[in-house]
Design an enzyme around this catalytic site. Structure first.
Site, PDB file in Angstrom:
ATOM      1  N   LYS A 116     -12.718  55.196 -12.372  1.00  0.00           N
ATOM      2  CA  LYS A 116     -11.266  55.089 -12.367  1.00  0.00           C
ATOM      3  C   LYS A 116     -10.599  56.163 -11.518  1.00  0.00           C
ATOM      4  O   LYS A 116      -9.584  55.930 -10.867  1.00  0.00           O
ATOM      5  CB  LYS A 116     -10.741  55.153 -13.797  1.00  0.00           C
ATOM      6  CG  LYS A 116     -11.058  53.924 -14.638  1.00  0.00           C
ATOM      7  CD  LYS A 116     -10.428  54.037 -16.002  1.00  0.00           C
ATOM      8  CE  LYS A 116     -10.568  52.756 -16.805  1.00  0.00           C
ATOM      9  NZ  LYS A 116     -11.951  52.405 -17.112  1.00  0.00           N
ATOM     10  N   GLY A 164     -12.902  47.878 -21.654  1.00  0.00           N
ATOM     11  CA  GLY A 164     -12.897  47.314 -22.999  1.00  0.00           C
ATOM     12  C   GLY A 164     -12.412  48.250 -24.076  1.00  0.00           C
ATOM     13  O   GLY A 164     -12.710  48.048 -25.248  1.00  0.00           O
ATOM     14  N   GLY A 165     -11.690  49.299 -23.690  1.00  0.00           N
ATOM     15  CA  GLY A 165     -11.167  50.225 -24.677  1.00  0.00           C
ATOM     16  C   GLY A 165     -12.152  51.281 -25.125  1.00  0.00           C
ATOM     17  O   GLY A 165     -11.810  52.168 -25.923  1.00  0.00           O
ATOM     18  N   HIS A 208       0.661  45.282 -20.437  1.00  0.00           N
ATOM     19  CA  HIS A 208      -0.567  45.170 -19.640  1.00  0.00           C
ATOM     20  C   HIS A 208      -0.497  43.838 -18.895  1.00  0.00           C
ATOM     21  O   HIS A 208      -0.672  42.773 -19.487  1.00  0.00           O
ATOM     22  CB  HIS A 208      -1.781  45.220 -20.570  1.00  0.00           C
ATOM     23  CG  HIS A 208      -3.094  45.147 -19.857  1.00  0.00           C
ATOM     24  ND1 HIS A 208      -4.194  45.867 -20.250  1.00  0.00           N
ATOM     25  CD2 HIS A 208      -3.497  44.439 -18.779  1.00  0.00           C
ATOM     26  CE1 HIS A 208      -5.210  45.596 -19.447  1.00  0.00           C
ATOM     27  NE2 HIS A 208      -4.802  44.719 -18.554  1.00  0.00           N
ATOM     28  N   HIS A 234      -6.952  48.719 -27.849  1.00  0.00           N
ATOM     29  CA  HIS A 234      -7.184  48.497 -26.415  1.00  0.00           C
ATOM     30  C   HIS A 234      -8.036  47.266 -26.140  1.00  0.00           C
ATOM     31  O   HIS A 234      -8.506  47.074 -25.019  1.00  0.00           O
ATOM     32  CB  HIS A 234      -7.818  49.736 -25.763  1.00  0.00           C
ATOM     33  CG  HIS A 234      -7.057  51.003 -26.022  1.00  0.00           C
ATOM     34  ND1 HIS A 234      -5.804  51.239 -25.513  1.00  0.00           N
ATOM     35  CD2 HIS A 234      -7.365  52.094 -26.776  1.00  0.00           C
ATOM     36  CE1 HIS A 234      -5.384  52.424 -25.914  1.00  0.00           C
ATOM     37  NE2 HIS A 234      -6.292  52.958 -26.678  1.00  0.00           N
ATOM     38  N   ARG A 296     -15.158  41.408 -11.246  1.00  0.00           N
ATOM     39  CA  ARG A 296     -15.907  40.289 -11.827  1.00  0.00           C
ATOM     40  C   ARG A 296     -14.906  39.260 -12.325  1.00  0.00           C
ATOM     41  O   ARG A 296     -13.696  39.463 -12.248  1.00  0.00           O
ATOM     42  CB  ARG A 296     -16.758  40.782 -13.000  1.00  0.00           C
ATOM     43  CG  ARG A 296     -15.928  41.573 -14.026  1.00  0.00           C
ATOM     44  CD  ARG A 296     -16.678  41.912 -15.277  1.00  0.00           C
ATOM     45  NE  ARG A 296     -15.976  42.855 -16.118  1.00  0.00           N
ATOM     46  CZ  ARG A 296     -14.962  42.578 -16.918  1.00  0.00           C
ATOM     47  NH1 ARG A 296     -14.489  41.344 -16.956  1.00  0.00           N
ATOM     48  NH2 ARG A 296     -14.391  43.506 -17.673  1.00  0.00           N
TER      49      ARG A 296
END
Length: 646
Positions: A116, A164-165, A208, A234, A296
């Protein structure tokens, strides 16, 4: 076009890819672990190859074994699905080295977006707006805390290799930063093998919103946006497309930014650029910030397919085979509105804990698209994500689509395991959500209302008792014994509460019931039973469980009146494992004095950490598990001394 592809995945996404590929005349190879030997994706495939044990590290993460299976079965390409190896650049390079095609982006593009911190630096260069924060290499506790102080609380700690949090913690005050940092690092190390984190300013009323992109390696198009703001911890719960309140200017700005992001890394295939959007007021073109790019196909891709009419898996296969992008930006349009709800095996009252069990019954209404990797008779395994299905609906407007979602969820039938179905139904009926007032904090704000259990009426117990006794299908003389109306008592249990049902069968079409003192009349007219004036719901009996398909599924347990059972009451002094998992840490020590809410242990299950807390003040009598132990559900971990004042 390829004549054979291997799908390096399992469950819902493997089935989804096969549906399109086989419809295109492409032969499909499945891979499976020991736990998946009879799974749906194995049965659907043209050929299936066993690749190892039930744990992902023993099977679905074994890139070398998967590549060998592709070569041995004559596959020309590998589709990774999502999760597992889908965003592993080393695997992509190994696929190419073996002379195979990876149906997805290049290893270089995946690496560019894989961390990130590096991805955000790249986005700044590409002119894509990013959230203020620290993305540096210095990972010292002191520097990270200082950076958080500088940008001001609340802040979000995020694993640089996350998704995925996992490895993500919201911190609202400086005093909580150290514990949150340690917890995020630990979870990130477990899930991704990388403990590094970044720290970002937290947008206080965030939405989001993500943009679906598709590239051919040089140029890219976007297929509009999805709103994924309904999240819990999340994790996305319900997604929709297009986003509520989206303006033409905002959509153009976000779409252009997403395309710039994709073209900056020479992206090929399907990908998603995720943005955090300021939801404190109307959407505006300067109020969105790059969060990450998923290189993806996304779980929620069906809502994009519904509003665009595009089969994204077909596009993936065609572009990977060397064909040009099937459509230009000008050709892509939005029609109507779509929702997707993620149906999971989860124990909602217990805090959304993942559940296991055998699906004894599974049925979806024909009005909805249901993408599922399981069938009735399949087991929900502790080794994998407990998703049962994605329920997708489409309508001409958001209001119509939302009503269709509510109807589809109400008509979904699941037996054999607890689910989040009632929770999804409550969300679909939430007034604020219906009004388009969506942000990532909605669920947390209204959690008590959303997890409230449906009201159970005596008529539900009667439906269960009729199903157990066979009185829902009586013969003409079934109501009589020695010339008198038949009387019968059927004891049931609802959770831990006994429910006593007594029936007097008056004739083949009339039954007079008593449920713990409440009279209920069941009548059959034109082969349709009505109970207390309501149409009788469907009922499914499996073993000692009977499920009434009303109020999103009500489970009763059949009691054998000849059984003399010992008390089922648990020991309130014992802290038990709520699910199978790995004991990640133990904080309790014998003799230690603890207060209600103190952390006693951490259990890791399905790559998530679950903190086990003391239910009351007391003294630790015994620690029954150690760090590193693999335990089953219900295993005793810590015991407190008896509360002599209780």
């Amino acid at each position: 076009m390829f004549n054979t592809i291997l799908i390096a995945n399992r469950g819902e996404i493997a089935c989804r890819v096969m549906e399109t590929a086989q419809a295109m005349g492409v032969r499909c190879v499945a891979v499976y672990s020991e736990a998946d030997a009879s799974a749906k994706h194995v049965q659907m495939a043209d050929i299936a190859v066993h690749i190892g044990g039930p744990a992902p590290a023993e099977s679905y993460l074994r890139g070398d074994v998967i590549i060998r299976a592709a070569l041995d079965t004559g596959a020309q390409a590998i589709h990774p699905g999502y999760g597992f190896l889908s965003e592993n650049p080393d695997f992509v390079e190994a696929v190419a080295a073996a002379g195979l095609t990876f149906i997805g982006p290049s290893a270089k593009a995946i690496r560019a977006m894989g961390l990130k911190d590096a991805a955000k630096a790249l986005m700044v260069e590409a002119g894509v707006p990013v959230v203020p924060g620290y993305h540096g290499a210095d990972q010292s506790d002191e520097l990270l805390a200082a950076e958080a102080d500088e940008m001001g609380y609340p802040v979000l700690i995020k694993a640089v290799a996350g998704g995925g949090g996992k490895g993500m913690r919201l911190v609202e005050a400086p005093g909580d930063f150290a514990d949150a940092l340690a917890s995020a690092r630990s979870e990130a190390q477990t899930a991704f093998g990388n403990p590094d984190v970044l720290v970002e300013k937290f947008v206080t009323q965030p939405r989001h919103i993500e943009v679906q992109v598709f590239g051919d390696g040089t140029r890219a198009v976007h297929l509009f946006e999805r709103d994924c703001s309904l999240q819990r911890r999340h994790q996305k719960v319900i997604e929709e497309a297009p986003a509520p309140g989206m303006t033409h200017e905002m959509r153009a700005a976000m779409g252009d930014a997403a395309v710039r992001a994709a073209e900056a890394i020479g992206y090929k295939g399907a990908g998603t650029v995720e943005f955090i959007v300021d939801g404190s007021g109307p959407l505006r073109p300067d109020g969105f910030f790059f969060m990450e790019m998923n290189t993806r196909l996304q779980v929620e891709h069906p809502v994009t397919e519904a509003i665009t009419g595009v089969d994204l898996v077909e596009w993936q296969l065609r572009v990977a085979a060397g064909e040009p992008l099937p459509m230009s930006q000008e050709d892509l349009t939005i029609t109507g509105h779509a929702f997707e709800a993620r149906l999971y095996a989860e124990d909602v009252p217990a805090g959304f804990l993942p559940a296991t069990g055998t699906l004894t019954h599974l049925n979806f209404p024909i009005s909805a698209r249901a993408d599922s990797g399981v069938r009735a008779g399949d087991e929900i395994s502790p080794h994998y994500d407990p998703m049962i299905a994605k329920v997708i609906v489409h309508g001409p407007t958001r209001a119509v689509a939302l009503k269709r979602l509510s109807q589809a969820l109400f008509g979904t039938q699941v037996g054999g395991t607890v689910t989040n179905l009632a929770f999804l139904g409550a969300l679909a009926g939430h007034a604020g959500f219906a009004a388009g007032e969506v942000d990532t904090g909605l669920i947390a704000r209204d959690i008590d209302t959303l997890v409230r259990q449906p009201d159970i009426a005596p008529r539900h117990a009667v439906a269960a008792a009729m199903g157990v006794s066979g009185l829902d299908k009586p013969t003409a003389d079934a109501g009589f014994s020695l010339w008198q109306p038949l009387r019968r008592t059927i004891p049931l249990m609802r959770n831990d509460t006994p429910v006593l049902c007594t029936v007097e069968v008056l004739d083949a079409n009339t039954q007079r019931w008593d449920v713990d003192g409440t009279p209920v009349l069941a009548e059959r007219r034109q082969d349709q039973w009505r109970i207390d004036g309501h149409p009788a719901p469907d009922v499914h009996v499996a073993g000692t469980t009977v499920t009434v398909f009303d109020a999103y599924g009500i489970a009763f347990h059949i009691v054998d009146p000849l059984d003399v059972a010992a008390s089922a009451a648990g020991d309130g002094n014992v802290v038990e494992a709520p699910m199978p998992g790995l004991v990640k840490a133990v904080f309790a020590t014998p003799g230690a004095v603890v207060a209600e809410g103190d952390r006693l242990a951490i259990l890791e299950a399905m790559k998530m950490e679950h903190v086990l807390l003391a239910a009351r003040d007391g003294t630790v009598a015994e620690v029954l598990a150690a760090e590193g132990d693999q335990v089953v559900a219900g295993a005793a971990l810590v015991r407190l001394e008896e509360d002599v004042d209780a």
